[in-house]
Design a protein around this motif. Sequence first.
Motif, mmCIF file in Angstrom:
data_model
loop_
_atom_site.group_PDB
_atom_site.id
_atom_site.type_symbol
_atom_site.label_atom_id
_atom_site.label_comp_id
_atom_site.label_asym_id
_atom_site.label_seq_id
_atom_site.Cartn_x
_atom_site.Cartn_y
_atom_site.Cartn_z
ATOM 1 N N PRO A 181 -3.831 1.134 -15.461
ATOM 2 C CA PRO A 181 -3.640 1.819 -14.176
ATOM 3 C C PRO A 181 -2.285 2.512 -14.040
ATOM 4 N N PHE A 182 -1.442 2.403 -15.061
ATOM 5 C CA PHE A 182 -0.073 2.926 -14.944
ATOM 6 C C PHE A 182 -0.052 4.448 -14.801
ATOM 7 N N SER A 183 -0.958 5.118 -15.524
ATOM 8 C CA SER A 183 -0.973 6.578 -15.496
ATOM 9 C C SER A 183 -1.348 7.123 -14.114
ATOM 10 N N THR A 184 -2.051 6.310 -13.303
ATOM 11 C CA THR A 184 -2.442 6.775 -11.967
ATOM 12 C C THR A 184 -1.240 6.939 -11.042
ATOM 13 N N PHE A 185 -0.122 6.294 -11.380
ATOM 14 C CA PHE A 185 1.092 6.430 -10.567
ATOM 15 C C PHE A 185 1.847 7.726 -10.883
ATOM 16 N N LYS A 186 1.502 8.350 -12.042
ATOM 17 C CA LYS A 186 2.118 9.620 -12.439
ATOM 18 C C LYS A 186 3.646 9.561 -12.358
ATOM 19 N N ILE A 187 4.177 8.567 -13.048
ATOM 20 C CA ILE A 187 5.616 8.297 -12.989
ATOM 21 C C ILE A 187 6.452 9.498 -13.418
ATOM 22 N N PHE A 188 5.996 10.205 -14.457
ATOM 23 C CA PHE A 188 6.815 11.279 -15.030
ATOM 24 C C PHE A 188 6.346 12.680 -14.620
ATOM 25 N N PHE A 224 9.837 15.713 -11.178
ATOM 26 C CA PHE A 224 11.255 15.559 -11.525
ATOM 27 C C PHE A 224 12.022 15.134 -10.264
ATOM 28 N N TYR A 225 12.715 14.024 -10.369
ATOM 29 C CA TYR A 225 13.530 13.533 -9.261
ATOM 30 C C TYR A 225 15.005 13.635 -9.626
ATOM 31 N N ARG A 226 15.796 14.115 -8.679
ATOM 32 C CA ARG A 226 17.243 14.114 -8.884
ATOM 33 C C ARG A 226 17.779 12.696 -8.739
ATOM 34 N N ILE A 227 18.967 12.489 -9.293
ATOM 35 C CA ILE A 227 19.620 11.192 -9.129
ATOM 36 C C ILE A 227 19.888 10.957 -7.648
ATOM 37 N N SER A 228 19.492 9.789 -7.161
ATOM 38 C CA SER A 228 19.684 9.425 -5.760
ATOM 39 C C SER A 228 20.613 8.218 -5.680
ATOM 40 N N LEU A 229 21.821 8.433 -5.212
ATOM 41 C CA LEU A 229 22.782 7.330 -5.098
ATOM 42 C C LEU A 229 22.325 6.308 -4.065
ATOM 43 N N SER A 230 21.589 6.766 -3.047
ATOM 44 C CA SER A 230 21.089 5.820 -2.044
ATOM 45 C C SER A 230 20.044 4.885 -2.659
ATOM 46 N N ALA A 231 19.214 5.430 -3.574
ATOM 47 C CA ALA A 231 18.230 4.588 -4.265
ATOM 48 C C ALA A 231 18.933 3.616 -5.207
ATOM 49 N N TRP A 232 19.968 4.099 -5.893
ATOM 50 C CA TRP A 232 20.763 3.211 -6.741
ATOM 51 C C TRP A 232 21.364 2.080 -5.913
ATOM 52 N N LYS A 233 21.835 2.430 -4.712
ATOM 53 C CA LYS A 233 22.456 1.435 -3.837
ATOM 54 C C LYS A 233 21.450 0.345 -3.475
ATOM 55 N N GLY A 289 0.799 -1.233 0.000
ATOM 56 C CA GLY A 289 0.000 0.000 0.000
ATOM 57 C C GLY A 289 0.824 1.272 0.000
ATOM 58 N N GLU A 290 2.071 1.194 -0.507
ATOM 59 C CA GLU A 290 2.946 2.371 -0.549
ATOM 60 C C GLU A 290 3.151 2.825 -1.997
ATOM 61 N N LYS A 291 2.053 3.010 -2.691
ATOM 62 C CA LYS A 291 2.104 3.340 -4.112
ATOM 63 C C LYS A 291 2.782 4.683 -4.387
ATOM 64 N N GLU A 292 2.729 5.590 -3.417
ATOM 65 C CA GLU A 292 3.335 6.908 -3.620
ATOM 66 C C GLU A 292 4.849 6.837 -3.775
ATOM 67 N N LYS A 293 5.463 5.728 -3.342
ATOM 68 C CA LYS A 293 6.915 5.571 -3.445
ATOM 69 C C LYS A 293 7.349 4.951 -4.775
ATOM 70 N N VAL A 294 6.381 4.440 -5.532
ATOM 71 C CA VAL A 294 6.701 3.741 -6.777
ATOM 72 C C VAL A 294 7.359 4.647 -7.826
ATOM 73 N N PRO A 295 6.825 5.866 -8.108
ATOM 74 C CA PRO A 295 7.429 6.713 -9.149
ATOM 75 C C PRO A 295 8.915 6.986 -8.912
ATOM 76 N N PHE A 296 9.264 7.283 -7.673
ATOM 77 C CA PHE A 296 10.674 7.552 -7.357
ATOM 78 C C PHE A 296 11.550 6.351 -7.702
ATOM 79 N N SER A 297 11.112 5.147 -7.323
ATOM 80 C CA SER A 297 11.903 3.938 -7.597
ATOM 81 C C SER A 297 12.042 3.684 -9.091
ATOM 82 N N VAL A 298 10.949 3.887 -9.832
ATOM 83 C CA VAL A 298 10.993 3.639 -11.284
ATOM 84 C C VAL A 298 11.915 4.640 -11.980
#
Length: 456
Positions: free
Chosen positions: A220-227, A230-239, A82-91
């Motif tokens: 349902p993909f558009s509901t996540f508003k992936i784009f 704008f997210y900066r590059i996150s080295l911690s997420a890459w890790k 149920g943490e859909k709000e975190k999905v765009p950042f990860s993608v």
Amino acid sequence: MYQTNSIGKKLQLFVAILYPILITQLGLFAMSFFDTLMSGRAGAFDLAGVAIGSSLWVPIFTGLNGILLAITPIVAQLNGGGEKEKVPFSVIQGIYLSVFLSIIIIISGFFLIDPILQAMDLKQEVQLIAKNYLVGLSFGVIPLFIYTVLRCFIDALGKTRVTMIVTLMSLPLNVGFNYLLIFGKLGLPRLGGAGAGYASAITYWFIMFISLYVVARKRPFSTFKIFKTFYRISLSAWKEQLKIGIPIGFAIFFEVSIFAAVTLFMSEFSTVTIAAHQAAINFASLVYMLPLSISMALTVVVGFEAGARRMDDAAHYSYIGIGVALILSVICGLGLYFYNEPIAGLYTKDMEVLKLAAHFLLYAIFFQLSDAIAAPIQGALRGYKDVNVTLIMALVSYWVVGLPIGYMLANYTHLGPFGYWVGLITGLAMGAVTLFSRLLIIQKRQKEKYKDAKAK
């Protein structure tokens, strides 16, 4: 994806997710098949050049592509929890990482392709075609890796039919551009085998743009508003992604490269033996699409249930997947047993090669049984985000056990070239046993962890 409350409903949902993945994998396999087939029509040098170029590209692609597969369990668990709000950042971070890996591949290829090809004992014409094929392919590396991330996102939501449709749309496009560029039709230059590389690159751009459109515009993909953000590059997420992805990538690389290593060792035998081995391995690779697809489907459903902390449901899906794979492997095994000669006849009309290939296919029966256990369990473990021990098991099973046993049997017993296949079967069987024990440990650990969390 949605929660199910019975084994029958789970099986129904699992099959609905599985069959599009299987068709997608067969479609991707068909692209490689048509590249080889159509290059062969252009000439023997073209066929050899594409074969060499493909043999260099596939292990690298599968290994690095495996790193990006981390997106599937990450998104599946976020969605299930149920943490859909975190999905765009990860993608988005996955897309950034895919571009970074693509640039590394392209730069490395620029400096390494010539030395590697020159170190091989190839005719000048074959070497040139292999290089031009890889150069053409390099123009599609970035879109291919971006598409991988988008596909993982789409599949993680259980919407595997979407990637199936995209793949089926791209297959005729790939064949069409192969025809135009390999043979020089409609005023285009005749590039021979190298044209297959450029055709693949064009196809990769096509599937990337289609996937971008689907993710941005279709529910349902558009509901996540992936784009949208704008997210900066996150080295911690890459890790985080690399922590899961690198073991997956290396485990896949160890498995793919062991077959390449066996093919190299086979070079000491006759041309007939090598041809028969290649034919049998090619068909075994086709059949492997079944357990591989089940593995990918299990990553989705197990990841979804694990994210929702429904550990009993996650375990049920694991055993459903293994059961389906075993049933299909028995069916395939019976087919190989009764129809090994007709199958071998699809690859050659040379009776000596045909008889030997049919014999190799009997050994492939045992491949299917081991893969039916090992591959689904790998997918389930990825759903739990348990990947490090799997990497070690793959290394030990294939390279420490399988290959040395194969070498000993091939060179010091009457088995000859079949010894390598016995070694591979031994490694796969060991991998199946150790992976199953690991799955039981993880399931027990996850249940205890969830019980402790509820108690608090």
